[in-house]
Motif scaffolding. Sequence first.
Motif, mmCIF file in Angstrom:
data_model
loop_
_atom_site.group_PDB
_atom_site.id
_atom_site.type_symbol
_atom_site.label_atom_id
_atom_site.label_comp_id
_atom_site.label_asym_id
_atom_site.label_seq_id
_atom_site.Cartn_x
_atom_site.Cartn_y
_atom_site.Cartn_z
ATOM 1 N N GLN A 182 -14.256 3.084 -10.702
ATOM 2 C CA GLN A 182 -13.414 2.019 -11.231
ATOM 3 C C GLN A 182 -12.076 1.976 -10.501
ATOM 4 N N ALA A 183 -11.464 0.795 -10.507
ATOM 5 C CA ALA A 183 -10.213 0.584 -9.776
ATOM 6 C C ALA A 183 -9.037 1.239 -10.491
ATOM 7 N N SER A 184 -7.995 1.534 -9.731
ATOM 8 C CA SER A 184 -6.767 2.079 -10.307
ATOM 9 C C SER A 184 -6.098 1.032 -11.197
ATOM 10 N N PRO A 185 -5.338 1.460 -12.192
ATOM 11 C CA PRO A 185 -4.655 0.502 -13.076
ATOM 12 C C PRO A 185 -3.579 -0.276 -12.325
ATOM 13 N N TRP A 186 -3.325 -1.483 -12.792
ATOM 14 C CA TRP A 186 -2.234 -2.311 -12.283
ATOM 15 C C TRP A 186 -1.100 -2.322 -13.296
ATOM 16 N N VAL A 187 0.126 -2.329 -12.805
ATOM 17 C CA VAL A 187 1.300 -2.531 -13.650
ATOM 18 C C VAL A 187 2.063 -3.717 -13.072
ATOM 19 N N PHE A 188 2.135 -4.796 -13.838
ATOM 20 C CA PHE A 188 2.931 -5.969 -13.473
ATOM 21 C C PHE A 188 4.184 -5.956 -14.350
ATOM 22 N N THR A 189 5.326 -6.243 -13.768
ATOM 23 C CA THR A 189 6.545 -6.208 -14.559
ATOM 24 C C THR A 189 7.513 -7.276 -14.081
ATOM 25 N N THR A 190 8.259 -7.837 -15.024
ATOM 26 C CA THR A 190 9.327 -8.783 -14.695
ATOM 27 C C THR A 190 10.666 -8.066 -14.574
ATOM 28 N N ASN A 191 10.681 -6.759 -14.752
ATOM 29 C CA ASN A 191 11.926 -5.990 -14.724
ATOM 30 C C ASN A 191 12.328 -5.628 -13.294
ATOM 31 N N TYR A 192 13.638 -5.550 -13.075
ATOM 32 C CA TYR A 192 14.157 -5.120 -11.775
ATOM 33 C C TYR A 192 14.324 -3.608 -11.707
ATOM 34 N N TYR A 245 -1.165 0.612 -9.057
ATOM 35 C CA TYR A 245 -0.636 -0.509 -8.285
ATOM 36 C C TYR A 245 0.499 -1.134 -9.086
ATOM 37 N N LEU A 246 1.628 -1.350 -8.442
ATOM 38 C CA LEU A 246 2.806 -1.887 -9.118
ATOM 39 C C LEU A 246 3.235 -3.186 -8.446
ATOM 40 N N ALA A 247 3.324 -4.267 -9.232
ATOM 41 C CA ALA A 247 3.776 -5.562 -8.733
ATOM 42 C C ALA A 247 4.997 -5.993 -9.547
ATOM 43 N N LYS A 248 6.158 -6.012 -8.905
ATOM 44 C CA LYS A 248 7.405 -6.394 -9.578
ATOM 45 C C LYS A 248 7.616 -7.895 -9.328
ATOM 46 N N LEU A 249 7.194 -8.683 -10.306
ATOM 47 C CA LEU A 249 7.056 -10.117 -10.139
ATOM 48 C C LEU A 249 8.372 -10.842 -9.911
ATOM 49 N N HIS A 250 9.477 -10.267 -10.362
ATOM 50 C CA HIS A 250 10.786 -10.911 -10.191
ATOM 51 C C HIS A 250 11.702 -10.140 -9.258
ATOM 52 N N GLY A 251 11.128 -9.250 -8.460
ATOM 53 C CA GLY A 251 11.940 -8.510 -7.516
ATOM 54 C C GLY A 251 12.401 -7.173 -8.056
ATOM 55 N N SER A 252 13.241 -6.495 -7.278
ATOM 56 C CA SER A 252 13.656 -5.138 -7.625
ATOM 57 C C SER A 252 15.072 -4.872 -7.131
ATOM 58 N N LEU A 253 15.740 -3.946 -7.790
ATOM 59 C CA LEU A 253 17.075 -3.533 -7.375
ATOM 60 C C LEU A 253 17.074 -2.845 -6.018
ATOM 61 N N THR A 254 15.921 -2.355 -5.586
ATOM 62 C CA THR A 254 15.848 -1.606 -4.327
ATOM 63 C C THR A 254 15.290 -2.424 -3.167
ATOM 64 N N TRP A 255 15.130 -3.716 -3.349
ATOM 65 C CA TRP A 255 14.625 -4.557 -2.271
ATOM 66 C C TRP A 255 15.770 -5.268 -1.560
ATOM 67 N N LYS A 256 15.616 -5.482 -0.272
ATOM 68 C CA LYS A 256 16.602 -6.258 0.482
ATOM 69 C C LYS A 256 15.886 -7.113 1.519
ATOM 70 N N GLN A 257 16.476 -8.261 1.821
ATOM 71 C CA GLN A 257 15.932 -9.169 2.834
ATOM 72 C C GLN A 257 16.766 -9.063 4.106
ATOM 73 N N GLU A 258 16.069 -8.993 5.222
ATOM 74 C CA GLU A 258 16.771 -8.855 6.495
ATOM 75 C C GLU A 258 15.890 -9.398 7.610
ATOM 76 N N ASN A 259 16.417 -10.346 8.376
ATOM 77 C CA ASN A 259 15.688 -10.940 9.499
ATOM 78 C C ASN A 259 14.327 -11.488 9.096
ATOM 79 N N GLY A 260 14.295 -12.114 7.924
ATOM 80 C CA GLY A 260 13.063 -12.741 7.469
ATOM 81 C C GLY A 260 12.036 -11.802 6.884
ATOM 82 N N GLN A 261 12.366 -10.522 6.781
ATOM 83 C CA GLN A 261 11.445 -9.551 6.203
ATOM 84 C C GLN A 261 12.088 -8.894 4.977
ATOM 85 N N VAL A 262 11.228 -8.287 4.158
ATOM 86 C CA VAL A 262 11.705 -7.633 2.939
ATOM 87 C C VAL A 262 11.433 -6.142 3.054
#
Length: 435
Positions: A182-192, A245-262
């Motif tokens: 069976q597949a690993s669990p997914w965690v989806f969150t709207t939290n940063y 698997y973790l999907a942060k649907l509204h982004g994260s405090l530790t993400w940054k955008q630079e030169n078109g990449q995240v």
Amino acid sequence: MPFAAIRGASALVDEIELEAHLASLLRLENIGLLLGAGASVAAGGLTMIALWAEFVRAWPQEAAWMVEHGFIDAEAATPPTPAIPNIEHLIDSLEIALSDWTRQMSKFEENPIDYAPGEQELEQNLVGLKAAKAALFRTVVSAALLRQEWWLSSSGVEADDAALASQRTILQKLVSARQPGQASPWVFTTNYDLAIEWAAESIDLQVSNGFLGVHTRRFSPQSFDLGFRNTQARGEARFGVYNIYLAKLHGSLTWKQENGQVFEVAAPLAHQRITTFMDERDGSELGLMVMPRAAKYMDTIGYVLGELFRRFAEFMSKPQSCLILCGYGFGDEHINRLIRSALLNPTLQLVIYSSGFNGDPTDANLPPALRKLLSLKNPRITVVGGGSAHAYIDSLARHLPDPLIYDEDMRKFEKALREDERDSQNASLAQDALP
């Protein structure tokens, strides 16, 4: 408030019946969580109601400016329990006014001869508006910081830190309940915030969040299609689950955008950026984060967030899937639409933990999107309420079955079934042997 839960049109008698239902759901092929702001309260996060109260307390001048200029009512700026406005519409109103007033100021600057008496007042309004918007954004970020010491610790969050006990328990139970193949669990969150990452790291659980790399972690969505296995394991243990698997649907405090990449940066480095952001007063935004505003649907269709939402919709479309919602207030219509559409999957099961649910599906105090789901009376939708004693993340951690106990009970049940079947066969043979 007493325990309240309903599955379809039938009320669940008690927590034992709910736990039995959850035990059966954990056997499905795909298991996922959708976590909202309420899921991080125990770790120091704030719900939208608490966030607004904190804004009014910490930024009284900015709140008073909003009242003076008609953006909110006086009741919304009266501590300690202000009436919460629609924050999404408020931020939209501020941004529309900012665009309009900036355009007017540019006309004054282009034609200084055409001086208007209102120019100075407009300039002051722009200063006040930017300060109010910046204060509101900084309150949102501050609510997602949880605890300062977690950001600065070189060793991470300790495994015995009680503030993340529920998150650790839930992750351990979900991973341990996975069967071979069976597949690993997914965690989806709207939290940063980093509550899930820190909880997983404290128990040495791998987190696949879409970023690959050691020193430079770049968003690479193909990583969601990869998994971990134990090369030393034998037999069925080879197919065990070692990650989430973790999907942060509204982004994260530790993400940054630079030169078109995240990119994802380490917590201590991200904390430096956050500190700089908190000291600014120009209304700028931090990294890749979708602020609470009505236009956020448009913010979630681009690269990275669009990919994460695609994974969310894909998960709910898979056969034999269960999505457990906790701390989610149904305030994001773009997510609500995906959930309603996913019900076309006849094997999707929804379990919703809602602190406002008192057992009455028609309660006008419930979010309209939740009332609509309850009105379907679909047996694949289970809603758990009963206030803080039964509907928060600690309750979910308690209700999820211990896999070892569950497996033992299943073995007893299967043994009993085999004995009953053998007895029936013997009885049938004895009947056939009669003259």
